[in-house]
Design a protein around this motif. Sequence first.
Motif, PDB file in Angstrom:
ATOM      1  N   ALA A 318      -6.444  -1.591  -3.617  1.00  0.00           N
ATOM      2  CA  ALA A 318      -6.928  -2.776  -4.328  1.00  0.00           C
ATOM      3  C   ALA A 318      -6.404  -2.822  -5.770  1.00  0.00           C
ATOM      4  N   VAL A 319      -6.454  -4.004  -6.383  1.00  0.00           N
ATOM      5  CA  VAL A 319      -6.207  -4.110  -7.824  1.00  0.00           C
ATOM      6  C   VAL A 319      -7.505  -4.548  -8.504  1.00  0.00           C
ATOM      7  N   THR A 320      -7.633  -4.195  -9.786  1.00  0.00           N
ATOM      8  CA  THR A 320      -8.821  -4.561 -10.549  1.00  0.00           C
ATOM      9  C   THR A 320      -8.381  -5.224 -11.857  1.00  0.00           C
ATOM     10  N   THR A 321      -9.335  -5.767 -12.588  1.00  0.00           N
ATOM     11  CA  THR A 321      -9.029  -6.343 -13.888  1.00  0.00           C
ATOM     12  C   THR A 321      -8.375  -5.278 -14.767  1.00  0.00           C
ATOM     13  N   GLY A 322      -7.346  -5.695 -15.501  1.00  0.00           N
ATOM     14  CA  GLY A 322      -6.622  -4.739 -16.323  1.00  0.00           C
ATOM     15  C   GLY A 322      -5.304  -4.308 -15.694  1.00  0.00           C
ATOM     16  N   TYR A 323      -5.116  -4.684 -14.442  1.00  0.00           N
ATOM     17  CA  TYR A 323      -3.877  -4.384 -13.712  1.00  0.00           C
ATOM     18  C   TYR A 323      -2.698  -5.027 -14.466  1.00  0.00           C
ATOM     19  N   ARG A 324      -1.593  -4.247 -14.645  1.00  0.00           N
ATOM     20  CA  ARG A 324      -0.450  -4.742 -15.427  1.00  0.00           C
ATOM     21  C   ARG A 324       0.870  -4.660 -14.669  1.00  0.00           C
ATOM     22  N   PRO A 325       1.096  -5.580 -13.766  1.00  0.00           N
ATOM     23  CA  PRO A 325       2.393  -5.588 -13.063  1.00  0.00           C
ATOM     24  C   PRO A 325       3.428  -6.422 -13.840  1.00  0.00           C
ATOM     25  N   GLN A 326       4.568  -6.639 -13.221  1.00  0.00           N
ATOM     26  CA  GLN A 326       5.631  -7.448 -13.797  1.00  0.00           C
ATOM     27  C   GLN A 326       5.630  -8.820 -13.101  1.00  0.00           C
ATOM     28  N   PHE A 327       5.770  -9.885 -13.879  1.00  0.00           N
ATOM     29  CA  PHE A 327       5.758 -11.243 -13.312  1.00  0.00           C
ATOM     30  C   PHE A 327       7.165 -11.825 -13.334  1.00  0.00           C
ATOM     31  N   TYR A 328       7.609 -12.318 -12.185  1.00  0.00           N
ATOM     32  CA  TYR A 328       8.934 -12.933 -12.053  1.00  0.00           C
ATOM     33  C   TYR A 328       8.771 -14.450 -11.975  1.00  0.00           C
ATOM     34  N   LEU A 329       9.163 -15.120 -13.066  1.00  0.00           N
ATOM     35  CA  LEU A 329       9.025 -16.566 -13.138  1.00  0.00           C
ATOM     36  C   LEU A 329      10.410 -17.179 -13.336  1.00  0.00           C
ATOM     37  N   ARG A 330      10.805 -18.043 -12.440  1.00  0.00           N
ATOM     38  CA  ARG A 330      12.167 -18.605 -12.463  1.00  0.00           C
ATOM     39  C   ARG A 330      13.169 -17.486 -12.692  1.00  0.00           C
ATOM     40  N   THR A 332      13.292 -15.296 -15.175  1.00  0.00           N
ATOM     41  CA  THR A 332      12.870 -14.237 -16.084  1.00  0.00           C
ATOM     42  C   THR A 332      11.845 -13.306 -15.451  1.00  0.00           C
ATOM     43  N   ASP A 333      11.661 -12.139 -16.042  1.00  0.00           N
ATOM     44  CA  ASP A 333      10.524 -11.311 -15.658  1.00  0.00           C
ATOM     45  C   ASP A 333       9.893 -10.744 -16.915  1.00  0.00           C
ATOM     46  N   VAL A 334       8.573 -10.620 -16.851  1.00  0.00           N
ATOM     47  CA  VAL A 334       7.793 -10.283 -18.031  1.00  0.00           C
ATOM     48  C   VAL A 334       6.544  -9.515 -17.579  1.00  0.00           C
ATOM     49  N   PRO A 335       6.115  -8.501 -18.361  1.00  0.00           N
ATOM     50  CA  PRO A 335       4.868  -7.833 -17.973  1.00  0.00           C
ATOM     51  C   PRO A 335       3.678  -8.755 -18.238  1.00  0.00           C
ATOM     52  N   GLY A 336       2.590  -8.497 -17.534  1.00  0.00           N
ATOM     53  CA  GLY A 336       1.400  -9.320 -17.755  1.00  0.00           C
ATOM     54  C   GLY A 336       0.150  -8.567 -17.337  1.00  0.00           C
ATOM     55  N   ARG A 337      -0.986  -8.955 -17.954  1.00  0.00           N
ATOM     56  CA  ARG A 337      -2.265  -8.318 -17.626  1.00  0.00           C
ATOM     57  C   ARG A 337      -3.106  -9.280 -16.809  1.00  0.00           C
ATOM     58  N   VAL A 338      -3.653  -8.774 -15.689  1.00  0.00           N
ATOM     59  CA  VAL A 338      -4.429  -9.601 -14.767  1.00  0.00           C
ATOM     60  C   VAL A 338      -5.923  -9.450 -15.048  1.00  0.00           C
ATOM     61  N   ASP A 339      -6.626 -10.562 -15.113  1.00  0.00           N
ATOM     62  CA  ASP A 339      -8.084 -10.565 -15.249  1.00  0.00           C
ATOM     63  C   ASP A 339      -8.655 -11.283 -14.031  1.00  0.00           C
ATOM     64  N   LEU A 340      -9.465 -10.551 -13.251  1.00  0.00           N
ATOM     65  CA  LEU A 340      -9.983 -11.137 -12.011  1.00  0.00           C
ATOM     66  C   LEU A 340     -11.316 -11.855 -12.213  1.00  0.00           C
ATOM     67  N   GLY A 341     -11.804 -11.924 -13.432  1.00  0.00           N
ATOM     68  CA  GLY A 341     -13.070 -12.615 -13.686  1.00  0.00           C
ATOM     69  C   GLY A 341     -14.228 -11.912 -13.010  1.00  0.00           C
ATOM     70  N   ASP A 342     -15.003 -12.657 -12.223  1.00  0.00           N
ATOM     71  CA  ASP A 342     -16.200 -12.089 -11.601  1.00  0.00           C
ATOM     72  C   ASP A 342     -15.900 -11.152 -10.439  1.00  0.00           C
ATOM     73  N   ALA A 354      -6.969 -15.737 -10.644  1.00  0.00           N
ATOM     74  CA  ALA A 354      -6.927 -14.789 -11.760  1.00  0.00           C
ATOM     75  C   ALA A 354      -6.453 -15.473 -13.033  1.00  0.00           C
ATOM     76  N   THR A 355      -6.734 -14.812 -14.156  1.00  0.00           N
ATOM     77  CA  THR A 355      -6.141 -15.243 -15.427  1.00  0.00           C
ATOM     78  C   THR A 355      -5.092 -14.197 -15.771  1.00  0.00           C
ATOM     79  N   VAL A 356      -3.935 -14.636 -16.252  1.00  0.00           N
ATOM     80  CA  VAL A 356      -2.861 -13.703 -16.565  1.00  0.00           C
ATOM     81  C   VAL A 356      -2.424 -13.896 -18.011  1.00  0.00           C
ATOM     82  N   GLU A 357      -2.353 -12.763 -18.735  1.00  0.00           N
ATOM     83  CA  GLU A 357      -1.857 -12.772 -20.114  1.00  0.00           C
ATOM     84  C   GLU A 357      -0.432 -12.215 -20.052  1.00  0.00           C
TER      85      GLU A 357
END
Length: 389
Positions: A318-330, A332-342, A354-357
């Motif tokens: 499983a993944v939890t809030t605080g998980y930091r994978p790499q995001f591939y958008l078009r 580019t790729d960039v690291p990001g932090r996942v927040d799963l909320g409740d 999720a919310t992603v920073e």
Amino acid sequence: GKQAYVRSKPHLNIGTMGHVDHGKTTLTAAITKVLSERGGAKYVPFARIDRAPEEAARGITINIAHVEYETAGRHYAHVDMPGHADYVKNMITGAAQLDGAILVVSAQDGIMPQTREHVLLARRVGVEHVVVALNKADGADPELTDLVELELRELLAEHGYQDVAMVRVSGLRALEGDPEWVASIEALLQAVDDNIPVPERYLDAPFLMPVENVLTVTGRGTVVTGAIERGTIRVGETVEVVGHGEGFTAVVTGVETFGKTMERGEAGDNAALLLRGVRREQVRRGQVLAAPGTASAHRRIAARIYLLTAAEGGRSTAVTTGYRPQFYLRTTDVPGRVDLGDAALALPGETVEATVELGRPVAVETGLTFAVREGGLTVGAGTVTAVLE
Ligand code: GDP
Ligand code: MG
């Protein structure tokens, strides 16, 4: 001077979807066979489509077959996929942005679970137009087929697809050359031509091209290459460079494709744009060129993310809030932090909100699809549901 590029017919991306064994691949082969006899395609036999190579689309491996063909008025790129998981991944990541889909339903078996799932997915990812191929009509009772058609209309209407064209076909018999069923494939293609419009976004939307490569051409200046995602571009127009640092604008002084000059570049074209007064270091892969004021870079997004299962090459835990994978958008790729909320945690196989920073600002918008990767594995496929900051 350079040769000019001649554009002949509008181009559309379509594909088959539907329950396993309802005849998607047979139908795809039959379409190319029927059109090959009219000079509109190269025949691609079943075995070649079914043994499709794996494709690493946006960092996710998908089994996908591409065929192309032409009707009188259009050029189509058509995708077919073997497995249900391939459809889910392809549709969520937008590996093939479908302008429309042929929903293949066996007239003998009717609606099955993957029929429902694909209709739901199609709606969720924004496929606006669907044509139904009631396949295996060669062995189906016509009155039972009427019932299948009624049920399908109800299912499609539930998902906002009204007045869908439905054509009774037999991919198998058409492949065998039976004239009655060859005609059924022609009727299906006519329905596709008539019911899947050339998408407006292609040409009327504001210009956008993700930057793939930046080159210096001696004596001419800086050239930026990429596939035009939407809109059109002509010499003399201004574009804004968005992403990474501050945005800036530049005038386009040349538009080319495969070494030929173009009067105008259009969505779907692989283009090379010459930018006036821009130094090579000012533009980077991962930025986008956009009509000024129509794209902006952001760091916080809301997203819907499907977590691939271990069997699909994803995580086993499983993944939890605080998980930091790499995001591939078009591009580019960039690291990001996942927040799963409740939600405390999310398991492989689940779809989460999720919310992603993101680690730095990237040109994003609602509906944009992306891949999530970690340690060389693709672990998720997502869609931006809102831009937050
Ligand atoms: P897919 O899993 O949806 O791609 O389905 P396939 O194209 O692999 O077809 C599944 C099975 O249905 C195969 O045995 C085909 O020969 C058979 N089939 C496909 N189209 C037809 C059809 O129009 N009529 C009949 N009777 N059988 C068909
Ligand atoms: Mg198949």
